[in-house]
Write a protein that holds these residues in place. Sequence first.
Motif, mmCIF file in Angstrom:
data_model
loop_
_atom_site.group_PDB
_atom_site.id
_atom_site.type_symbol
_atom_site.label_atom_id
_atom_site.label_comp_id
_atom_site.label_asym_id
_atom_site.label_seq_id
_atom_site.Cartn_x
_atom_site.Cartn_y
_atom_site.Cartn_z
ATOM 1 N N LEU A 1 -82.010 -27.387 -21.758
ATOM 2 C CA LEU A 1 -81.371 -26.252 -22.418
ATOM 3 C C LEU A 1 -79.861 -26.266 -22.205
ATOM 4 O O LEU A 1 -79.082 -26.061 -23.145
ATOM 5 C CB LEU A 1 -81.974 -24.947 -21.895
ATOM 6 C CG LEU A 1 -81.406 -23.639 -22.471
ATOM 7 C CD1 LEU A 1 -81.684 -23.558 -23.967
ATOM 8 C CD2 LEU A 1 -81.993 -22.436 -21.742
ATOM 9 N N VAL A 2 -79.438 -26.510 -20.974
ATOM 10 C CA VAL A 2 -77.994 -26.549 -20.671
ATOM 11 C C VAL A 2 -77.348 -27.763 -21.331
ATOM 12 O O VAL A 2 -76.241 -27.680 -21.873
ATOM 13 C CB VAL A 2 -77.776 -26.571 -19.143
ATOM 14 C CG1 VAL A 2 -76.290 -26.737 -18.812
ATOM 15 C CG2 VAL A 2 -78.299 -25.282 -18.515
ATOM 16 N N GLY A 3 -78.030 -28.905 -21.311
ATOM 17 C CA GLY A 3 -77.448 -30.120 -21.874
ATOM 18 C C GLY A 3 -77.236 -30.068 -23.361
ATOM 19 O O GLY A 3 -76.361 -30.766 -23.899
ATOM 20 N N ASP A 4 -78.007 -29.214 -24.059
ATOM 21 C CA ASP A 4 -77.839 -29.107 -25.510
ATOM 22 C C ASP A 4 -76.462 -28.566 -25.899
ATOM 23 O O ASP A 4 -76.031 -28.737 -27.045
ATOM 24 C CB ASP A 4 -78.929 -28.200 -26.100
ATOM 25 C CG ASP A 4 -80.291 -28.875 -26.119
ATOM 26 O OD1 ASP A 4 -80.315 -30.121 -26.034
ATOM 27 O OD2 ASP A 4 -81.314 -28.170 -26.197
ATOM 28 N N GLY A 5 -75.777 -27.925 -24.964
ATOM 29 C CA GLY A 5 -74.446 -27.405 -25.283
ATOM 30 C C GLY A 5 -73.341 -28.438 -25.191
ATOM 31 O O GLY A 5 -72.200 -28.154 -25.576
ATOM 32 N N ALA A 6 -73.663 -29.648 -24.705
ATOM 33 C CA ALA A 6 -72.624 -30.649 -24.481
ATOM 34 C C ALA A 6 -72.032 -31.168 -25.783
ATOM 35 O O ALA A 6 -70.805 -31.275 -25.930
ATOM 36 C CB ALA A 6 -73.182 -31.810 -23.658
ATOM 37 N N ILE A 7 -72.886 -31.499 -26.745
ATOM 38 C CA ILE A 7 -72.411 -32.158 -27.965
ATOM 39 C C ILE A 7 -71.473 -31.256 -28.769
ATOM 40 O O ILE A 7 -70.357 -31.682 -29.107
ATOM 41 C CB ILE A 7 -73.617 -32.623 -28.804
ATOM 42 C CG1 ILE A 7 -74.398 -33.689 -28.034
ATOM 43 C CG2 ILE A 7 -73.148 -33.177 -30.143
ATOM 44 C CD1 ILE A 7 -75.672 -34.128 -28.720
ATOM 45 N N PHE B 1 -72.279 -29.342 -18.691
ATOM 46 C CA PHE B 1 -73.034 -29.765 -19.869
ATOM 47 C C PHE B 1 -73.375 -31.246 -19.839
ATOM 48 O O PHE B 1 -74.539 -31.634 -20.017
ATOM 49 C CB PHE B 1 -72.254 -29.428 -21.143
ATOM 50 C CG PHE B 1 -72.158 -27.960 -21.436
ATOM 51 C CD1 PHE B 1 -72.999 -27.055 -20.819
ATOM 52 C CD2 PHE B 1 -71.220 -27.472 -22.338
ATOM 53 C CE1 PHE B 1 -72.924 -25.700 -21.086
ATOM 54 C CE2 PHE B 1 -71.131 -26.115 -22.616
ATOM 55 C CZ PHE B 1 -71.983 -25.232 -21.983
ATOM 56 N N ASN B 2 -72.360 -32.093 -19.654
ATOM 57 C CA ASN B 2 -72.602 -33.539 -19.691
ATOM 58 C C ASN B 2 -73.568 -34.020 -18.613
ATOM 59 O O ASN B 2 -74.480 -34.799 -18.903
ATOM 60 C CB ASN B 2 -71.276 -34.299 -19.592
ATOM 61 C CG ASN B 2 -70.566 -34.398 -20.927
ATOM 62 O OD1 ASN B 2 -71.154 -34.136 -21.965
ATOM 63 N ND2 ASN B 2 -69.297 -34.761 -20.900
ATOM 64 N N PRO B 3 -73.402 -33.620 -17.333
ATOM 65 C CA PRO B 3 -74.382 -34.064 -16.321
ATOM 66 C C PRO B 3 -75.803 -33.620 -16.645
ATOM 67 O O PRO B 3 -76.751 -34.396 -16.452
ATOM 68 C CB PRO B 3 -73.870 -33.410 -15.030
ATOM 69 C CG PRO B 3 -72.433 -33.146 -15.264
ATOM 70 C CD PRO B 3 -72.302 -32.858 -16.723
ATOM 71 N N ALA B 4 -75.956 -32.379 -17.153
ATOM 72 C CA ALA B 4 -77.299 -31.903 -17.500
ATOM 73 C C ALA B 4 -77.887 -32.711 -18.646
ATOM 74 O O ALA B 4 -79.078 -33.053 -18.642
ATOM 75 C CB ALA B 4 -77.239 -30.421 -17.871
ATOM 76 N N THR C 1 -71.801 -39.420 -14.050
ATOM 77 C CA THR C 1 -72.365 -40.544 -13.313
ATOM 78 C C THR C 1 -73.377 -40.070 -12.280
ATOM 79 O O THR C 1 -74.444 -40.674 -12.102
ATOM 80 C CB THR C 1 -71.235 -41.329 -12.624
ATOM 81 O OG1 THR C 1 -70.218 -41.635 -13.583
ATOM 82 C CG2 THR C 1 -71.759 -42.623 -12.037
ATOM 83 N N THR C 2 -73.046 -38.969 -11.599
ATOM 84 C CA THR C 2 -73.989 -38.402 -10.633
ATOM 85 C C THR C 2 -75.275 -37.949 -11.318
ATOM 86 O O THR C 2 -76.378 -38.170 -10.812
ATOM 87 C CB THR C 2 -73.337 -37.212 -9.905
ATOM 88 O OG1 THR C 2 -72.102 -37.635 -9.312
ATOM 89 C CG2 THR C 2 -74.252 -36.676 -8.821
ATOM 90 N N GLY C 3 -75.130 -37.309 -12.481
ATOM 91 C CA GLY C 3 -76.311 -36.919 -13.243
ATOM 92 C C GLY C 3 -77.150 -38.120 -13.649
ATOM 93 O O GLY C 3 -78.385 -38.048 -13.669
ATOM 94 N N ALA C 4 -76.479 -39.229 -13.965
ATOM 95 C CA ALA C 4 -77.212 -40.445 -14.323
ATOM 96 C C ALA C 4 -78.003 -40.986 -13.133
ATOM 97 O O ALA C 4 -79.156 -41.405 -13.269
ATOM 98 C CB ALA C 4 -76.243 -41.499 -14.844
ATOM 99 N N PHE C 5 -77.366 -40.981 -11.949
ATOM 100 C CA PHE C 5 -78.076 -41.455 -10.761
ATOM 101 C C PHE C 5 -79.313 -40.607 -10.477
ATOM 102 O O PHE C 5 -80.387 -41.127 -10.159
ATOM 103 C CB PHE C 5 -77.139 -41.431 -9.546
ATOM 104 C CG PHE C 5 -76.063 -42.470 -9.600
ATOM 105 C CD1 PHE C 5 -76.256 -43.661 -10.280
ATOM 106 C CD2 PHE C 5 -74.839 -42.262 -8.968
ATOM 107 C CE1 PHE C 5 -75.269 -44.635 -10.336
ATOM 108 C CE2 PHE C 5 -73.847 -43.221 -9.014
ATOM 109 C CZ PHE C 5 -74.059 -44.410 -9.694
ATOM 110 N N VAL C 6 -79.171 -39.285 -10.600
ATOM 111 C CA VAL C 6 -80.319 -38.398 -10.380
ATOM 112 C C VAL C 6 -81.393 -38.662 -11.435
ATOM 113 O O VAL C 6 -82.598 -38.687 -11.135
ATOM 114 C CB VAL C 6 -79.877 -36.925 -10.398
ATOM 115 C CG1 VAL C 6 -81.082 -35.995 -10.253
ATOM 116 C CG2 VAL C 6 -78.866 -36.650 -9.290
ATOM 117 N N GLY C 7 -80.969 -38.870 -12.687
ATOM 118 C CA GLY C 7 -81.930 -39.177 -13.741
ATOM 119 C C GLY C 7 -82.674 -40.467 -13.484
ATOM 120 O O GLY C 7 -83.883 -40.571 -13.746
#
Length: 420
Positions: free
Chosen positions: A297-303, A51-54, A262-268
Amino acid sequence: MALLDLFTASSVPVVKVLLVTALGSYLAVDRVNILGDDARKHLNNITFFVFNPALVYSNLASTLTFESMVELWFMPFNILFTFIIGSALGWVVIQFTRPPSHLHGLIIGCCAAGNLGNLLLIIIPAVCKERGSPFGDGDTCVKYGMAYASLSMATGAIYLWSYVYNIVRVSSSRSSREVEIIDSPTHTSSREGSPSSSGKSLTDPLLSSSVLIETEDHEKGLGQLQDRFESKPQVCLTDKIKQRLGSVFSKMNLKKILAPSTTGAFVGFVVGLVPQIRGLLIGDAAPFHVIQDTALLVGDGAIPAVTLVMGGNLLRGLKGSGIQKSVIFGVLAVRYVALPLVGIAVVKGALRLGLVHDNPLYEFVLLLQFALPPAMNIGTITQLFGAGEMECSVIMLWCYSLASVALTLWSTLFLWLVSS
């Protein structure tokens, strides 16, 4: 803008967080047991790895460009200031409270690292959508506010796992070494062989002739060793610095520093800053926009997932521990009194010097970074090293219980400062 409108705009997001947190706590009680220990562990893993990386990737990729990144250059330094100033204030708390050595890293970590991701991801959209918000159009505010929150989350994750992780590691290892020395057979036998426990008479000779001979030989050996040391060339300062830095980097856990968020941030960053890649993924006309839509869609489940887990974990603090009340008061004073006041001086000073562009939403996020409760991942770090787990739960319980009042009051003041 009326003060009542500002208070309402700042209190509603905090109330939302508290309601979801209370739901997580209820689901974790023994008679319900939907969010038991195993369920929280699995949900936490899904949030951490999926969730968080997405969420971080999708928000950074869709909102960050090279031009906006140039405007946001001050944010990583602002977060670094929170860590440095918080660490210094945490050291002051340790000097006054004198806690056990294994809690030193925990105290410094709680004072230094704020919840720079999850709470901002909840608070900022809620503030943007409130009727009394000073940030203009709600959709535009949410779009850029989520980018600020995502950058804050990514930067905070890097600092947390590279700094706080090693602070707790060093503190726990030092404490374990002290325990090993106390419990070692040599230490025990030396205590048992002391004059008070050996049964020797006070009239017995203190040193026998054999001991004196061994002492003289030992002194000769020390003299020879000193001569050899003085004959060797001294190591230059630069070599010592290189050796020290190499030792530090070799002990860092790069897998923890390169956490999924952090990896998701680098890709972003790559997708947002490289126009060719951005054109393939971002926008309704992009040929591969389905990838970006799936990440959103996947990231919306993080919060909701993170907030529910946080509520379940706070139950551990209700069991209590032997932590000093002065330590709890010290951490609360640092996070909710000293740091926000310092944050106002830092941000307003940067604005006056021209380091921060005149953007009310951006200023609000920078100020809010100084007033957040401790990062929940500190509890994960203490679990990794088995140092201060119960004490961390108690600190988190008090910090997040009082966050409803502190965050509301500070958010109201910050909204007034950026809108005036």
